[in-house]
Motif scaffolding. Structure first.
Motif, PDB file in Angstrom:
ATOM      1  N   TRP A   1      37.272  31.051  32.745  1.00 48.67           N
ATOM      2  CA  TRP A   1      36.298  30.573  31.770  1.00 48.67           C
ATOM      3  C   TRP A   1      36.743  30.877  30.338  1.00 48.67           C
ATOM      4  O   TRP A   1      36.617  30.051  29.443  1.00 48.67           O
ATOM      5  CB  TRP A   1      34.948  31.233  32.054  1.00 48.67           C
ATOM      6  N   TYR A   2      37.293  32.084  30.143  1.00 54.12           N
ATOM      7  CA  TYR A   2      37.699  32.514  28.806  1.00 54.12           C
ATOM      8  C   TYR A   2      39.190  32.335  28.527  1.00 54.12           C
ATOM      9  O   TYR A   2      39.690  32.789  27.498  1.00 54.12           O
ATOM     10  CB  TYR A   2      37.295  33.972  28.576  1.00 54.12           C
ATOM     11  N   GLY A   3      39.905  31.695  29.450  1.00 51.82           N
ATOM     12  CA  GLY A   3      41.333  31.453  29.237  1.00 51.82           C
ATOM     13  C   GLY A   3      42.181  32.708  29.318  1.00 51.82           C
ATOM     14  O   GLY A   3      43.200  32.819  28.645  1.00 51.82           O
ATOM     15  N   LYS A   4      41.776  33.644  30.149  1.00 56.35           N
ATOM     16  CA  LYS A   4      42.501  34.911  30.314  1.00 56.35           C
ATOM     17  C   LYS A   4      43.174  34.950  31.678  1.00 56.35           C
ATOM     18  O   LYS A   4      42.864  34.173  32.566  1.00 56.35           O
ATOM     19  CB  LYS A   4      41.552  36.106  30.181  1.00 56.35           C
ATOM     20  N   LYS A   5      44.093  35.884  31.847  1.00 56.23           N
ATOM     21  CA  LYS A   5      44.797  36.049  33.112  1.00 56.23           C
ATOM     22  C   LYS A   5      44.347  37.360  33.762  1.00 56.23           C
ATOM     23  O   LYS A   5      44.361  38.409  33.118  1.00 56.23           O
ATOM     24  CB  LYS A   5      46.305  36.077  32.866  1.00 56.23           C
ATOM     25  N   LEU A   6      43.953  37.286  35.027  1.00 55.99           N
ATOM     26  CA  LEU A   6      43.573  38.476  35.781  1.00 55.99           C
ATOM     27  C   LEU A   6      44.807  39.012  36.489  1.00 55.99           C
ATOM     28  O   LEU A   6      45.466  38.288  37.224  1.00 55.99           O
ATOM     29  CB  LEU A   6      42.478  38.151  36.803  1.00 55.99           C
ATOM     30  N   ILE A   7      45.112  40.267  36.256  1.00 55.51           N
ATOM     31  CA  ILE A   7      46.243  40.912  36.909  1.00 55.51           C
ATOM     32  C   ILE A   7      45.689  41.999  37.815  1.00 55.51           C
ATOM     33  O   ILE A   7      44.987  42.898  37.359  1.00 55.51           O
ATOM     34  CB  ILE A   7      47.216  41.529  35.878  1.00 55.51           C
TER      35      ILE A   7
ATOM     36  N   LEU B   1      35.662  38.054  38.673  1.00 56.51           N
ATOM     37  CA  LEU B   1      36.596  38.313  37.580  1.00 56.51           C
ATOM     38  C   LEU B   1      37.528  37.125  37.354  1.00 56.51           C
ATOM     39  O   LEU B   1      37.814  36.752  36.210  1.00 56.51           O
ATOM     40  CB  LEU B   1      37.402  39.584  37.856  1.00 56.51           C
ATOM     41  N   LYS B   2      38.017  36.511  38.443  1.00 52.24           N
ATOM     42  CA  LYS B   2      38.862  35.316  38.319  1.00 52.24           C
ATOM     43  C   LYS B   2      38.116  34.195  37.618  1.00 52.24           C
ATOM     44  O   LYS B   2      38.663  33.523  36.748  1.00 52.24           O
ATOM     45  CB  LYS B   2      39.338  34.853  39.700  1.00 52.24           C
ATOM     46  N   TYR B   3      36.863  33.992  37.996  1.00 45.94           N
ATOM     47  CA  TYR B   3      36.040  32.952  37.388  1.00 45.94           C
ATOM     48  C   TYR B   3      35.875  33.206  35.888  1.00 45.94           C
ATOM     49  O   TYR B   3      36.061  32.306  35.069  1.00 45.94           O
ATOM     50  CB  TYR B   3      34.674  32.909  38.084  1.00 45.94           C
ATOM     51  N   LYS B   4      35.540  34.437  35.532  1.00 46.95           N
ATOM     52  CA  LYS B   4      35.335  34.774  34.123  1.00 46.95           C
ATOM     53  C   LYS B   4      36.638  34.642  33.330  1.00 46.95           C
ATOM     54  O   LYS B   4      36.633  34.169  32.190  1.00 46.95           O
ATOM     55  CB  LYS B   4      34.779  36.197  33.970  1.00 46.95           C
TER      56      LYS B   4
ATOM     57  N   PHE C   1      31.123  43.756  46.851  1.00 48.80           N
ATOM     58  CA  PHE C   1      32.315  44.007  47.647  1.00 48.80           C
ATOM     59  C   PHE C   1      33.530  43.647  46.807  1.00 48.80           C
ATOM     60  O   PHE C   1      33.449  42.855  45.858  1.00 48.80           O
ATOM     61  CB  PHE C   1      32.286  43.181  48.934  1.00 48.80           C
ATOM     62  N   ARG C   2      34.688  44.196  47.145  1.00 51.71           N
ATOM     63  CA  ARG C   2      35.906  43.992  46.359  1.00 51.71           C
ATOM     64  C   ARG C   2      36.228  42.513  46.199  1.00 51.71           C
ATOM     65  O   ARG C   2      36.539  42.048  45.114  1.00 51.71           O
ATOM     66  CB  ARG C   2      37.074  44.723  47.021  1.00 51.71           C
ATOM     67  N   GLY C   3      36.123  41.732  47.283  1.00 54.83           N
ATOM     68  CA  GLY C   3      36.441  40.305  47.221  1.00 54.83           C
ATOM     69  C   GLY C   3      35.514  39.547  46.293  1.00 54.83           C
ATOM     70  O   GLY C   3      35.941  38.656  45.552  1.00 54.83           O
ATOM     71  N   THR C   4      34.234  39.907  46.318  1.00 56.70           N
ATOM     72  CA  THR C   4      33.261  39.261  45.443  1.00 56.70           C
ATOM     73  C   THR C   4      33.547  39.601  43.988  1.00 56.70           C
ATOM     74  O   THR C   4      33.498  38.731  43.116  1.00 56.70           O
ATOM     75  CB  THR C   4      31.828  39.704  45.811  1.00 56.70           C
ATOM     76  N   LEU C   5      33.846  40.859  43.731  1.00 54.38           N
ATOM     77  CA  LEU C   5      34.159  41.281  42.366  1.00 54.38           C
ATOM     78  C   LEU C   5      35.386  40.554  41.847  1.00 54.38           C
ATOM     79  O   LEU C   5      35.386  40.044  40.720  1.00 54.38           O
ATOM     80  CB  LEU C   5      34.375  42.795  42.312  1.00 54.38           C
ATOM     81  N   ILE C   6      36.425  40.470  42.652  1.00 50.87           N
ATOM     82  CA  ILE C   6      37.648  39.791  42.229  1.00 50.87           C
ATOM     83  C   ILE C   6      37.376  38.312  41.980  1.00 50.87           C
ATOM     84  O   ILE C   6      37.854  37.746  40.990  1.00 50.87           O
ATOM     85  CB  ILE C   6      38.781  40.008  43.250  1.00 50.87           C
ATOM     86  N   SER C   7      36.588  37.678  42.840  1.00 51.00           N
ATOM     87  CA  SER C   7      36.236  36.268  42.638  1.00 51.00           C
ATOM     88  C   SER C   7      35.506  36.072  41.315  1.00 51.00           C
ATOM     89  O   SER C   7      35.791  35.125  40.575  1.00 51.00           O
ATOM     90  CB  SER C   7      35.358  35.768  43.780  1.00 51.00           C
TER      91      SER C   7
END
Length: 86
Positions: A17-23, A11-14, A3-9
């Motif tokens: 983890w890698y010091g990146k920003k999710l936009i 992606l935020k975690y990853k 689901f979209r919420g799970t995918l976004i969660s």
């Protein structure tokens, strides 16, 4: 299928983890706005969503640029993402 919420969660975690920003960009109207002149194509207003999404190629009524709907949307989404970084 995620689901979209799970995918976004995830992606935020990853990203954390890698010091990146999710936009996250709202894709609304990105295929109807010319990436060249930034004007919305009001000729699509009378069409249903499925009809204007089916218009794969179109010419901007403002600047007359010839646009591919998917490429145009991708360029608009990229520009919105880069704006948030500035």
């Amino acid at each position: 299928m995620l689901f979209r919420g799970t995918l976004i969660s995830q992606l935020k975690y990853k990203c954390a983890w890698y010091g990146k920003k999710l936009i996250i960009i709202d894709p609304k109207n990105t295929s109807r706005i010319c990436h060249e002149c930034k004007q919305k194509n009001h000729e699509f207003n009378s069409l249903s969503q499925s009809e204007w999404l089916a218009a794969r190629k179109w010419a901007c009524p403002n600047c007359h640029a010839h646009l591919d709907g998917d490429v145009n949307a991708a360029k608009n989404i990229l520009a919105k993402g880069l704006e948030t970084l500035a």
